[in-house]
Design an enzyme around this catalytic site. Structure first.
Site, short mmCIF file in Angstrom:
data_model
loop_
_atom_site.label_atom_id
_atom_site.label_comp_id
_atom_site.label_asym_id
_atom_site.label_seq_id
_atom_site.Cartn_x
_atom_site.Cartn_y
_atom_site.Cartn_z
N ARG A 1 0.68 -1.17 -0.10
CA ARG A 1 0.20 -0.12 0.17
C ARG A 1 0.82 1.15 0.04
NH1 ARG A 1 -3.55 1.26 3.67
NH2 ARG A 1 -5.01 2.00 2.06
N TYR B 1 -0.14 3.18 -3.11
CA TYR B 1 -1.12 4.40 -3.18
C TYR B 1 -0.75 5.34 -2.07
CZ TYR B 1 -3.96 0.17 -3.70
OH TYR B 1 -4.44 -0.92 -4.31
N CYS C 1 15.15 -3.87 -2.00
CA CYS C 1 16.07 -3.15 -2.81
C CYS C 1 15.37 -2.74 -4.29
CB CYS C 1 17.13 -4.13 -3.23
SG CYS C 1 17.99 -4.62 -1.99
N GLU C 2 14.18 -2.21 -3.90
CA GLU C 2 13.29 -1.40 -4.86
C GLU C 2 13.31 0.00 -4.36
OE1 GLU C 2 12.56 -2.40 -7.76
OE2 GLU C 2 12.84 -4.53 -7.29
N TYR D 1 -5.76 -4.90 4.59
CA TYR D 1 -5.53 -5.31 3.28
C TYR D 1 -4.12 -5.69 3.26
CZ TYR D 1 -9.31 -2.24 2.08
OH TYR D 1 -10.64 -1.63 2.26
#
Length: 140
Positions: free
Chosen positions: A36, A40, A67-68, A97
């Site tokens: 999330r 978002y 690692c993003e 969620y």
């Protein structure tokens, strides 16, 4: 689970201090168990649990293990300056969620789910393992 439910608990894997004064706490989860924030811009609070600290607070970016660039769970969290590997961080109201959106991104299994009442915990869903991924393979 619905509404502001559940508490996600993460273990700090490493704390990185950069030359420009920023601090990053990498945890044992991230966008695979809670996409999330990346998808978002969802915002969460986070707090140290499991030990008391008298250290002054400082801003810490709590990041995932993937690692993003977008694998950030909580930006600019106020956490104790003595935060260290092994510490536990709780993210309240992260569960509505979280489980339904969790994935096996980078072959990181989905987290366990436990119910807690009266100081006692009961495992509802076990942590997904590498063996679970292997069991789905059919091209052996």
């Amino acid at each position: 689970m619905v509404a502001p439910a559940a508490v996600a608990v993460y273990r700090v894997l490493t704390v990185k201090h950069t030359a420009d004064g920023r601090v990053f706490a990498a945890v044992d989860g991230g966008m695979s168990d809670n996409p999330r924030p990346a998808l978002y811009g969802a915002r969460y609070a986070v707090r140290l649990v499991g030990r008391a600290s008298t250290a002054a607070e400082r801003e810490v970016d709590v990041v995932g293990r993937h690692c993003e660039a977008g694998d950030v769970l909580v930006r600019s969290a106020r956490l104790p300056a003595d935060l260290r590997p092994g510490d536990l961080l709780a993210v309240p109201a992260a569960g509505a969620y979280q489980l339904s959106m969790a994935s096996g991104y980078n072959l990181v299994g989905r987290p366990a789910v436990a119910a807690v009442r009266g100081g006692r915990a009961r495992l509802l869903i076990r942590r997904e393992s590498v063996e679970d991924f292997r069991a789905r393979e059919v091209g052996r």
